[in-house]
Each structure stands twice: as C-alpha cells, then as structure tokens.
Design a protein around this motif. Structure first.
Motif, PDB file in Angstrom:
ATOM      1  N   ASP A 190       0.853  -1.190   0.000  1.00 18.93           N
ATOM      2  CA  ASP A 190       0.000   0.000   0.000  1.00 18.93           C
ATOM      3  C   ASP A 190       0.888   1.238   0.000  1.00 18.93           C
ATOM      4  OD1 ASP A 190      -1.867   1.992   0.292  1.00 18.93           O
ATOM      5  OD2 ASP A 190      -2.529   1.391   2.290  1.00 18.93           O
ATOM      6  N   TRP A 191       1.036   1.874  -1.162  1.00 15.35           N
ATOM      7  CA  TRP A 191       1.864   3.077  -1.259  1.00 15.35           C
ATOM      8  C   TRP A 191       1.001   4.348  -1.342  1.00 15.35           C
ATOM      9  CZ3 TRP A 191       1.937  -0.882  -4.879  1.00 15.35           C
ATOM     10  CH2 TRP A 191       1.269  -0.633  -6.087  1.00 15.35           C
ATOM     11  N   THR A 192      -0.259   4.249  -0.863  1.00 18.32           N
ATOM     12  CA  THR A 192      -1.138   5.417  -0.818  1.00 18.32           C
ATOM     13  C   THR A 192      -0.445   6.580  -0.108  1.00 18.32           C
ATOM     14  OG1 THR A 192      -3.061   3.950  -0.686  1.00 18.32           O
ATOM     15  CG2 THR A 192      -3.400   6.258  -0.098  1.00 18.32           C
ATOM     16  N   GLY A 193      -0.594   7.773  -0.690  1.00 17.62           N
ATOM     17  CA  GLY A 193       0.009   8.956  -0.090  1.00 17.62           C
ATOM     18  C   GLY A 193       1.511   9.041  -0.287  1.00 17.62           C
ATOM     19  N   GLY A 194       2.033   8.239  -1.199  1.00 17.44           N
ATOM     20  CA  GLY A 194       3.466   8.241  -1.447  1.00 17.44           C
ATOM     21  C   GLY A 194       4.271   7.480  -0.400  1.00 17.44           C
ATOM     22  N   PHE A 195       3.612   6.616   0.372  1.00 23.31           N
ATOM     23  CA  PHE A 195       4.309   5.861   1.416  1.00 23.31           C
ATOM     24  C   PHE A 195       5.350   4.941   0.785  1.00 23.31           C
ATOM     25  CE2 PHE A 195       4.576   2.384   4.586  1.00 23.31           C
ATOM     26  CZ  PHE A 195       4.942   3.130   5.693  1.00 23.31           C
ATOM     27  N   ASP A 196       6.607   5.076   1.235  1.00 26.36           N
ATOM     28  CA  ASP A 196       7.699   4.327   0.597  1.00 26.36           C
ATOM     29  C   ASP A 196       8.473   3.455   1.581  1.00 26.36           C
ATOM     30  OD1 ASP A 196       8.999   6.257   2.064  1.00 26.36           O
ATOM     31  OD2 ASP A 196      10.139   7.095   0.370  1.00 26.36           O
ATOM     32  N   GLN A 197       7.850   3.142   2.731  1.00 27.16           N
ATOM     33  CA  GLN A 197       8.524   2.315   3.730  1.00 27.16           C
ATOM     34  C   GLN A 197       7.848   0.956   3.893  1.00 27.16           C
ATOM     35  OE1 GLN A 197      11.403   3.280   5.379  1.00 27.16           O
ATOM     36  NE2 GLN A 197      11.336   4.998   3.943  1.00 27.16           N
ATOM     37  N   GLY A 198       7.084   0.525   2.889  1.00 24.01           N
ATOM     38  CA  GLY A 198       6.394  -0.754   2.977  1.00 24.01           C
ATOM     39  C   GLY A 198       7.361  -1.904   3.199  1.00 24.01           C
ATOM     40  N   GLY A 199       6.962  -2.826   4.086  1.00 22.58           N
ATOM     41  CA  GLY A 199       7.808  -3.962   4.424  1.00 22.58           C
ATOM     42  C   GLY A 199       8.583  -3.773   5.714  1.00 22.58           C
ATOM     43  N   TRP A 200       8.260  -2.719   6.471  1.00 28.24           N
ATOM     44  CA  TRP A 200       9.021  -2.394   7.673  1.00 28.24           C
ATOM     45  C   TRP A 200       8.908  -3.465   8.751  1.00 28.24           C
ATOM     46  CZ3 TRP A 200       5.618  -1.936  11.717  1.00 28.24           C
ATOM     47  CH2 TRP A 200       4.296  -1.609  11.403  1.00 28.24           C
ATOM     48  N   LEU A 201       7.791  -4.185   8.802  1.00 24.66           N
ATOM     49  CA  LEU A 201       7.667  -5.234   9.820  1.00 24.66           C
ATOM     50  C   LEU A 201       8.364  -6.522   9.388  1.00 24.66           C
ATOM     51  CD1 LEU A 201       6.206  -6.060  12.576  1.00 24.66           C
ATOM     52  CD2 LEU A 201       4.728  -7.351  11.041  1.00 24.66           C
ATOM     53  N   ALA A 202       8.277  -6.850   8.104  1.00 25.22           N
ATOM     54  CA  ALA A 202       8.854  -8.098   7.620  1.00 25.22           C
ATOM     55  C   ALA A 202      10.339  -8.192   7.964  1.00 25.22           C
ATOM     56  CB  ALA A 202       8.646  -8.214   6.110  1.00 25.22           C
ATOM     57  N   ALA A 203      11.013  -7.046   7.985  1.00 25.49           N
ATOM     58  CA  ALA A 203      12.444  -7.049   8.300  1.00 25.49           C
ATOM     59  C   ALA A 203      12.714  -7.368   9.763  1.00 25.49           C
ATOM     60  CB  ALA A 203      13.040  -5.681   7.949  1.00 25.49           C
TER      61      ALA A 203
END
Length: 222
Positions: free
Chosen positions: A26-39
């Motif tokens: 979900d990159w709504t609003g220009g969000f570019d940190q997707g996957g932060w929990l998977a790490a």
C-alpha cells in the motif's frame, strides 16, 4: 453468545500501520517504507499472530485492506497456513461501495449499524487486521472490545495511523504485555470507557499561572 470485536495491528512506535508486509502492499500517499515489519519478524510475532488467528473467528476488514487481502490470500498455495485459514472463514467488509466482493466467503456490511447488528448476533469473534479507518468509528460507537498491538521499535514519520483523525478519547486496560527477541512490544488491551482525568497542579495557582491562563483565554497563544 454475542460476538466480540478484536483489533489486531502491526504498528510503528509513532503509530503507523501502513504496509507492514511489503513494498507493494500500500503506497497510498506516497508511502515508501512498505515492508518495515517483515524485516523484524521473529518467532514471538509468529506466536502472537497464531493466537490472534486461532479459530473460530471471522475477519472484519475495511475496503482497502480487503482488496489487498483478496489479491493475495486466495492465491496462496494449498498448505499455506494463513492462506488455508482465510479461505475457510467468513470475511466481512465494512464499505459503502456496492462493488461485488469476489473472494469466496465475503459479505458486505453497508454501514456501522449493520456491523453493530452483526456484533450483537451469535457467532465467532470478529478479528480486524489492517483497516486503519475502522478504529475511530468503532471506538465512537463503543463496538471495539479488545486491541492487540505489535509495536515495532521504529519511527516511520508518515503513513496511515491506527488512531487517526476522528478518534475519540477512550481508556484501555492492559491484559498482557510481552517483548520479542527483535524488540517488538506486544500488548493486549480491553477497551474500558471514558478517560479518567486527574490533576497534578497546586491547589492554588501562582500569579504567573493565572496570567498564563488569561493569555490563553484571550486567544494570545503561548
């Protein structure tokens, strides 16, 4: 027996819950940190997820999270634990849109009144995953019974927040709290009611405090 509504959310330390699982979620609003929990995923989070998704339960989702799930979980291979589980349960979607729900076992709830009626009916508990837009309106109507948060030791700065605009004040009671190997703080709260108000101020305010309050009352700001 009436159902309970239980919200379960992965959140950052600053309350962001957007796209924890991957960059394209979900990159709504220009969000570019997707996957932060998977790490940061570890066995502690896995155990908590297993406890949240312990049958019997039905899923309760907002429209956007439903679309994310419906594009992913029906296509998980047979034998995938979560995929098999989600295929087998009922999925309720709170949405005003009349677009058909293609994922087998899905049912539309047209509004908060329909959800309230569902909660009061007999059946398994309703578990929310994702769906940040649900929390303010559920708290406002007194429909949210329990909150399970898995808080990552990161600050994201921007993104959809679990308690966004329109969230009413509510008090919570801590039921359980644990910490995982990677520093994920897992907490379970029951929703109680109004926020208790107390006072650390002196019985008699100082002249400086009286003057400060007068400036604020006059609209002079800080």
């Amino acid at each position: 027996m009436p159902r309970r509504i239980i919200g379960a959310a992965f959140v950052s330390l600053d309350g962001v819950m957007q796209a924890p699982g991957g960059p394209d979620e979900d990159w709504t609003g220009g969000f570019d940190q997707g996957g932060w929990l998977a790490a940061l995923f570890d066995e502690g989070i896995g155990n908590q997820v297993d406890s949240v998704f312990k049958p019997p339960f039905d899923l309760l989702l907002g429209r956007r999270t439903y679309e994310i799930f419906a594009a992913h979980w029906p296509f998980a291979p047979e034998g995938d634990e979560i995929g098999d589980l989600f295929r087998s349960i009922r999925k309720y979607v709170l949405t005003s849109r009349a677009t058909p729900l293609a994922w087998a076992g899905s049912e539309r709830l047209a509004g908060i009144d329909a959800l309230a009626a569902l909660r009061d009916s007999d059946g398994p508990n309703l578990v929310i995953q994702g769906s940040s837009t649900l929390y303010p309106q559920l708290l406002e109507r007194g429909l949210l019974d329990r909150i399970v948060t898995m808080t990552a030791p990161i600050v994201l700065g921007t993104g959809k927040r679990m308690f966004g605009d329109g969230t009413p004040p509510r008090s919570l009671e801590l039921v359980e709290h644990r910490l995982t190997r990677n520093g994920i703080a897992m907490a379970t709260y029951d929703v109680k009611g109004a926020v208790g108000i107390a006072d650390f101020q002196f019985p008699e305010p100082s002249e400086a405090e009286i003057a400060r309050r007068a400036r604020i009352a006059a609209g002079e700001g800080w």
